[in-house]
Scaffold this motif. Sequence first.
Motif, PDB file in Angstrom:
ATOM      1  N   PHE A   1       0.822  -1.198   0.000  1.00  0.00           N
ATOM      2  CA  PHE A   1       0.000   0.000   0.000  1.00  0.00           C
ATOM      3  C   PHE A   1       0.859   1.252   0.000  1.00  0.00           C
ATOM      4  O   PHE A   1       1.904   1.301   0.639  1.00  0.00           O
ATOM      5  CB  PHE A   1      -0.899   0.024   1.244  1.00  0.00           C
ATOM      6  CG  PHE A   1      -1.831  -1.138   1.323  1.00  0.00           C
ATOM      7  CD1 PHE A   1      -3.052  -1.111   0.674  1.00  0.00           C
ATOM      8  CD2 PHE A   1      -1.495  -2.272   2.050  1.00  0.00           C
ATOM      9  CE1 PHE A   1      -3.926  -2.190   0.741  1.00  0.00           C
ATOM     10  CE2 PHE A   1      -2.357  -3.355   2.127  1.00  0.00           C
ATOM     11  CZ  PHE A   1      -3.578  -3.298   1.467  1.00  0.00           C
ATOM     12  N   LEU A   2       0.393   2.267  -0.715  1.00  0.00           N
ATOM     13  CA  LEU A   2       1.013   3.587  -0.697  1.00  0.00           C
ATOM     14  C   LEU A   2      -0.065   4.618  -0.384  1.00  0.00           C
ATOM     15  O   LEU A   2      -1.129   4.598  -1.006  1.00  0.00           O
ATOM     16  CB  LEU A   2       1.593   3.959  -2.069  1.00  0.00           C
ATOM     17  CG  LEU A   2       2.758   3.170  -2.627  1.00  0.00           C
ATOM     18  CD1 LEU A   2       3.073   3.661  -4.034  1.00  0.00           C
ATOM     19  CD2 LEU A   2       3.971   3.343  -1.743  1.00  0.00           C
ATOM     20  N   ALA A   3       0.215   5.498   0.558  1.00  0.00           N
ATOM     21  CA  ALA A   3      -0.638   6.666   0.746  1.00  0.00           C
ATOM     22  C   ALA A   3      -0.065   7.717  -0.186  1.00  0.00           C
ATOM     23  O   ALA A   3       1.140   7.997  -0.149  1.00  0.00           O
ATOM     24  CB  ALA A   3      -0.583   7.135   2.196  1.00  0.00           C
ATOM     25  N   ILE A   4      -0.905   8.269  -1.060  1.00  0.00           N
ATOM     26  CA  ILE A   4      -0.390   9.214  -2.054  1.00  0.00           C
ATOM     27  C   ILE A   4      -1.131  10.538  -1.996  1.00  0.00           C
ATOM     28  O   ILE A   4      -2.282  10.615  -1.580  1.00  0.00           O
ATOM     29  CB  ILE A   4      -0.480   8.643  -3.488  1.00  0.00           C
ATOM     30  CG1 ILE A   4      -1.946   8.383  -3.892  1.00  0.00           C
ATOM     31  CG2 ILE A   4       0.361   7.385  -3.632  1.00  0.00           C
ATOM     32  CD1 ILE A   4      -2.128   8.142  -5.372  1.00  0.00           C
TER      33      ILE A   4
ATOM     34  N   SER B   1       3.195   9.579 -11.029  1.00  0.00           N
ATOM     35  CA  SER B   1       3.927  10.752 -10.566  1.00  0.00           C
ATOM     36  C   SER B   1       3.090  11.458  -9.510  1.00  0.00           C
ATOM     37  O   SER B   1       1.946  11.839  -9.772  1.00  0.00           O
ATOM     38  CB  SER B   1       4.200  11.687 -11.744  1.00  0.00           C
ATOM     39  OG  SER B   1       4.856  12.857 -11.292  1.00  0.00           O
ATOM     40  N   VAL B   2       3.642  11.585  -8.298  1.00  0.00           N
ATOM     41  CA  VAL B   2       2.937  12.220  -7.184  1.00  0.00           C
ATOM     42  C   VAL B   2       3.887  13.155  -6.436  1.00  0.00           C
ATOM     43  O   VAL B   2       5.100  12.994  -6.505  1.00  0.00           O
ATOM     44  CB  VAL B   2       2.369  11.179  -6.195  1.00  0.00           C
ATOM     45  CG1 VAL B   2       1.277  10.352  -6.837  1.00  0.00           C
ATOM     46  CG2 VAL B   2       3.445  10.284  -5.640  1.00  0.00           C
ATOM     47  N   ARG B   3       3.291  14.130  -5.735  1.00  0.00           N
ATOM     48  CA  ARG B   3       4.123  15.030  -4.932  1.00  0.00           C
ATOM     49  C   ARG B   3       4.647  14.331  -3.692  1.00  0.00           C
ATOM     50  O   ARG B   3       5.804  14.481  -3.332  1.00  0.00           O
ATOM     51  CB  ARG B   3       3.334  16.274  -4.528  1.00  0.00           C
ATOM     52  CG  ARG B   3       3.141  17.240  -5.674  1.00  0.00           C
ATOM     53  CD  ARG B   3       2.533  18.527  -5.213  1.00  0.00           C
ATOM     54  NE  ARG B   3       1.168  18.272  -4.767  1.00  0.00           N
ATOM     55  CZ  ARG B   3       0.457  19.094  -4.039  1.00  0.00           C
ATOM     56  NH1 ARG B   3       0.968  20.232  -3.659  1.00  0.00           N
ATOM     57  NH2 ARG B   3      -0.776  18.794  -3.691  1.00  0.00           N
ATOM     58  N   ASN B   4       3.781  13.581  -3.012  1.00  0.00           N
ATOM     59  CA  ASN B   4       4.161  12.877  -1.784  1.00  0.00           C
ATOM     60  C   ASN B   4       3.583  11.478  -1.800  1.00  0.00           C
ATOM     61  O   ASN B   4       2.462  11.272  -2.269  1.00  0.00           O
ATOM     62  CB  ASN B   4       3.614  13.607  -0.545  1.00  0.00           C
ATOM     63  CG  ASN B   4       4.227  14.963  -0.353  1.00  0.00           C
ATOM     64  OD1 ASN B   4       5.436  15.100  -0.359  1.00  0.00           O
ATOM     65  ND2 ASN B   4       3.396  15.981  -0.197  1.00  0.00           N
TER      66      ASN B   4
END
Length: 128
Positions: free
Chosen positions: A59-62, A77-80
Motif C-alpha cells: 500500500f502507498l498513501a499518495i 507521478s505524485v508530490r508525496n
Amino acid sequence: MMQLKVMQPTNVLIDERVTKVTAEGDSGSFCLLPQHVDWIAALVPGILSFESETGEEIFLAIDEGILVKQGAMVWVSVRNAVRGVDLETLQQAVQQQFCQLDEQEQRARSTLARLEASFVREFMELGG
C-alpha cells in the motif's frame, strides 16, 4: 507482468514488477492488470495498492498525481507518497510524515515572519 514506477519530485519511490495496480482517480477507483488497455488518470489523494510478483499486496498513501499505463509500463507521478506493508503501518507512517511537514511549515512561517518584520523596520528607518 507490468513494471510499476512511482516517482516523486526528488526520487523514484517504487520501481518493481507487479501483477496488479489499484488506485483512485477523479472518476472513482480502478484496477489495472497486465492486459488492460493503455490508460491515463488524474489521481486523488488516497491509497494506491499493488500486488508484487510474489503476490504480496503493498500500500502507498499518495497525494494527488497522475498515472499513465502504456503497454507493460505503469508510471505514477505524485508530490508525496508513503509506503506501508499494511494499512495500520501505513497510517502510522503517514502521521509521522505529517508531523514532520507541520514542523517544517512552522519553521518556514517563523522565518518568513522575521523577514517581514525586518523589512518593515528597515522601511521605517528609510522613511524616518
